[in-house]
Design an enzyme around this catalytic site. Structure first.
Site, PDB file in Angstrom:
ATOM      1  N   SER A 246     -48.514  19.976 -21.979  1.00  0.00           N
ATOM      2  CA  SER A 246     -47.026  20.204 -22.044  1.00  0.00           C
ATOM      3  C   SER A 246     -46.503  21.634 -22.482  1.00  0.00           C
ATOM      4  O   SER A 246     -46.831  22.757 -21.679  1.00  0.00           O
ATOM      5  CB  SER A 246     -46.553  19.274 -23.194  1.00  0.00           C
ATOM      6  OG  SER A 246     -45.116  19.098 -23.293  1.00  0.00           O
ATOM      7  N   ASP A 538     -43.312  12.670 -14.561  1.00  0.00           N
ATOM      8  CA  ASP A 538     -44.055  12.194 -15.228  1.00  0.00           C
ATOM      9  C   ASP A 538     -43.320  11.554 -16.636  1.00  0.00           C
ATOM     10  O   ASP A 538     -43.879  11.137 -17.583  1.00  0.00           O
ATOM     11  CB  ASP A 538     -45.084  12.913 -15.762  1.00  0.00           C
ATOM     12  CG  ASP A 538     -44.775  13.971 -16.974  1.00  0.00           C
ATOM     13  OD1 ASP A 538     -43.458  14.269 -17.104  1.00  0.00           O
ATOM     14  OD2 ASP A 538     -45.505  14.878 -17.257  1.00  0.00           O
ATOM     15  N   HIS A 591     -46.346  11.241 -19.480  1.00  0.00           N
ATOM     16  CA  HIS A 591     -46.332  12.688 -20.107  1.00  0.00           C
ATOM     17  C   HIS A 591     -47.588  12.705 -20.979  1.00  0.00           C
ATOM     18  O   HIS A 591     -48.320  13.500 -21.253  1.00  0.00           O
ATOM     19  CB  HIS A 591     -45.325  13.175 -20.545  1.00  0.00           C
ATOM     20  CG  HIS A 591     -44.968  14.571 -20.923  1.00  0.00           C
ATOM     21  ND1 HIS A 591     -45.541  15.521 -19.941  1.00  0.00           N
ATOM     22  CD2 HIS A 591     -45.213  15.134 -22.185  1.00  0.00           C
ATOM     23  CE1 HIS A 591     -45.471  16.900 -20.713  1.00  0.00           C
ATOM     24  NE2 HIS A 591     -45.188  16.524 -21.914  1.00  0.00           N
TER      25      HIS A 591
END
Length: 636
Positions: A246, A538, A591
């Site tokens: 991320s 995602d 995610h």
């Protein structure tokens, strides 16, 4: 609640006194009848008086019980599977063993934070987790908790008298909360093929800070450099595999430039440091080009979930209970410079303008393709999201209307307090904002935050990467304003999930309570008119942000990748769990849940054991990222 009411009745209803003597039986019966009637009336009054709060408490109790039950079933029962089901155990039986040391780099929010120094209200919390873990302190002393998670509005560093630091070690981000894994599943599978703390490291850092300030305050970048060098030297001079997730992806991109730059701004490793120490960078759920949700977070402290709650229960937070929840969230998050690192990069060239976007004709919620103007990331009113651009009024960010009488309603401070109601209305009148003009909008509504944070981050596209100005650290986390290191033997992966509707653009309106001064946030997402538009991704990062740099700017030898570092796209098609016994799913592309995806884990383990991208099978693409990349005209 029922027990409390019965106790209250016993405390406040007078007992009937016994009467002595003969001939008082009738009087005694009368007294008993009166008491009985009074008791019944009291019960009815109590039920009437307490009906609302009793129902609310019961509902909250049912929801909490149901949530924890589902969490238990989804996460703990899934652990009852035999160990041989895991990718690590299966690959171990095939003879696979760990070879390269592995460094994990967590993203925003998922890393734990602990208290080292605080105000009197935080007595007894020394080295206790303020973020991550049970979140018990949030319920015990919420305002104190928020105060200690905030940073200084002027410096972006610690407020006076407060020191909150990242939790060190693998426990920093293995679990975000009890039963909710982040890195734990991957760590367990790495352990099955021979990894332990001597060749596995979690590069924890304070994710609230700007990337350069993690070095200024904590020397986090220097410690990461030293740790990689130590792992390289103590594991037989084997290069390191780095797995960032991320926002940790752009944090490590910043590190790549920092480590080779000369001091005092950089780490002084020299131009060959990355080539000598890093084997591969496996970027998971990469937010390379930012996320549109950062706009809505800064503008109104909400996303699709909060907007849905607001549409179902209007005024719940602002009017019914007066918690001012959103104002508190905005006050704290606007002190975190890292939020600005996730603002979309590349402007209208990558994210589209008022009439075009690379995801044109895409609709993730139906089979029928319709033209959605995703380039209008923020639109005020349904008409402004659909009208031709020639009919839209333009926003003039240079006009200084903050000198008007401020909209000072008291309560929780936000930068909106410095704006007049007239200036707020000018923002919303028949306006639509692109990735470029939305940044101007944020500078207008949050000038203090943006002035501080933009000294650390940039969101454009470089015309000439050899310009000396790009040696400044504010450009290092933008893949469109910096070069990759000269490391032709290194590999770069973009690993992310697809097949989940992901926030891309927003329809806004003025808050209903704006004129009544019940809120200090004048804007909110208009969920009644389809306030959030979605594309493929995602669930947090759109495909375009996650895959574009590997699909085009870094593909082959380009001005962004001068040594031609091989890049690979590995997409994981999302498949939800078929039952609660699967927990969050072994084929999830979400995610965070992708960390438990068996195909993803296998890819990481094989690269850590020495495989190359070509041996994994090269690119694996399910989305339209290649077509989207072709629609984007960028100088390579």
């Amino acid at each position: 609640m029922g027990s409390i009411l019965r106790f209250r009745k016993l405390c406040y209803v007078e007992p009937v006194k016994c009467l002595k003597g003969k001939g008082n039986d009738d009087e005694k019966k009368k007294q008993e009848n009166v008491a009985s009637v009074a008791e019944k009336v009291g019960k009815k009054q109590q039920r009437k008086e307490w009906r609302c709060i009793d129902s609310c408490c019961r509902m909250i109790g049912y929801l909490c019980t149901t949530w924890w039950l589902l969490l238990f079933l989804g996460n703990f029962l899934s652990g009852l599977k035999a160990p041989t089901d895991s990718p690590g155990a299966r690959l171990k039986r095939e003879g696979l063993t760990g070879f390269h040391p592995v460094v994990l780099v967590p993203g925003i929010v998922t890393g734990g934070l602990e208290l080292w120094e605080g105000r009197p209200c935080a007595q007894g919390l020394f080295r206790k987790r303020l973020w991550g873990g049970s979140f018990a302190e949030m319920f015990k002393r919420p305002l104190c908790w928020l105060e200690h998670l905030s940073l200084d509005n002027e410096t972006g560093l610690d407020p006076p008298g407060i020191r909150v630091r990242a939790v060190p070690g693998l426990v920093a981000a293995d679990y975000f909360a009890p039963g909710y894994f982040v890195w734990a599943v991957l760590i367990e599978n790495l352990a099955r093929i021979g990894y332990e703390q001597k060749n596995l490291y979690m590069a924890a850092y304070d994710w609230r800070l700007s990337f350069q300030n993690t070095e200024v305050r904590d020397q986090a970048l220097s410690r990461l450099k030293s740790k990689i060098e130590l792992m390289y030297a103590t594991n037989g001079n084997k290069k390191v595999v780095v797995v960032p997730h991320s926002m940790g992806v752009v944090y490590f991109l910043h590190f790549l430039k920092w480590v080779e730059s000369p001091p005092p701004m950089g780490g002084g490793g020299g131009p060959t440091w990355c080539a000598n120490h890093i084997k591969a960078i496996m970027n998971v759920g990469p937010a390379f080009l930012g996320v549109p949700r950062s706009f809505s977070s800064i503008l109104s402290a909400e996303g699709k979930d909060i907007s849905f709650i607001r549409s179902m229960a209007p005024g719940l937070f602002d009017e019914t209970f007066r918690f001012q929840t959103m104002e508190h969230v905005m006050k704290v998050s606007r002190t975190w410079d890292s939020v600005v690192s996730l603002i979309p990069k590349g402007g209208e060239t990558l994210w589209g303008n008022l009439d075009w976007s690379p995801e044109e004709e895409h609709n993730c919620s139906s089979q029928t393709k319709v033209a959605t103007k995703y380039g209008r990331i923020i639109s005020f009113g349904k008409a402004s999201s659909e009208l031709p651009s020639s009919q839209l009024s333009l926003f003039d960010a240079t006009e200084d209307v903050h000198q008007s009488v401020p909209n000072n309603c008291g309560g929780v401070w936000t930068e909106y307090n410095q704006m007049s109601k007239e200036s707020v209305k000018k923002v919303a009148e028949n306006k639509a904002y692109t990735a470029k003009t939305a940044i101007d909008l944020l500078r207008f509504v949050a000038p203090n935050m943006m002035k501080r944070a933009e000294s650390h981050f940039s969101h454009g596209i470089a015309d000439d990467l050899d310009d000396p100005k790009y040696n400044h650290y504010k450009y290092w986390s933008n893949p469109l304003e910096t070069k990759l290191p000269i490391a032709p033997d290194m590999e770069i992966y973009c690993l992310y999930g697809v097949g989940i509707p992901t926030e891309r653009s927003y329809l806004y309106k003025l808050s209903p309570s704006f004129d009544r001064c019940n809120t200090n946030i004048p804007f909110q997402i208009d969920s009644s008119r389809g306030g959030v538009h979605f594309v493929d991704g995602d669930g947090s990062v759109p495909v375009m942000s996650a895959g574009f740099v590997c699909a085009k700017p870094w593909r082959g030898k380009t001005r962004f990748n001068p040594s031609g570092i091989p890049t690979y796209i590995r997409e994981y098609q999302h498949k939800p769990p078929s039952s609660l016994l699967e927990g969050r799913g072994t084929q999830s592309g979400a995610h965070v849940d992708i960390m438990g995806n068996v195909a993803f884990i296998e890819d990481v383990l094989r690269v850590a054991a020495g495989s190359s991208g070509a041996q994994l099978g090269g690119n694996r693409v399910h989305s339209d990222i290649m077509k989207m990349s072709e629609r984007i005209n960028i100088h390579l």
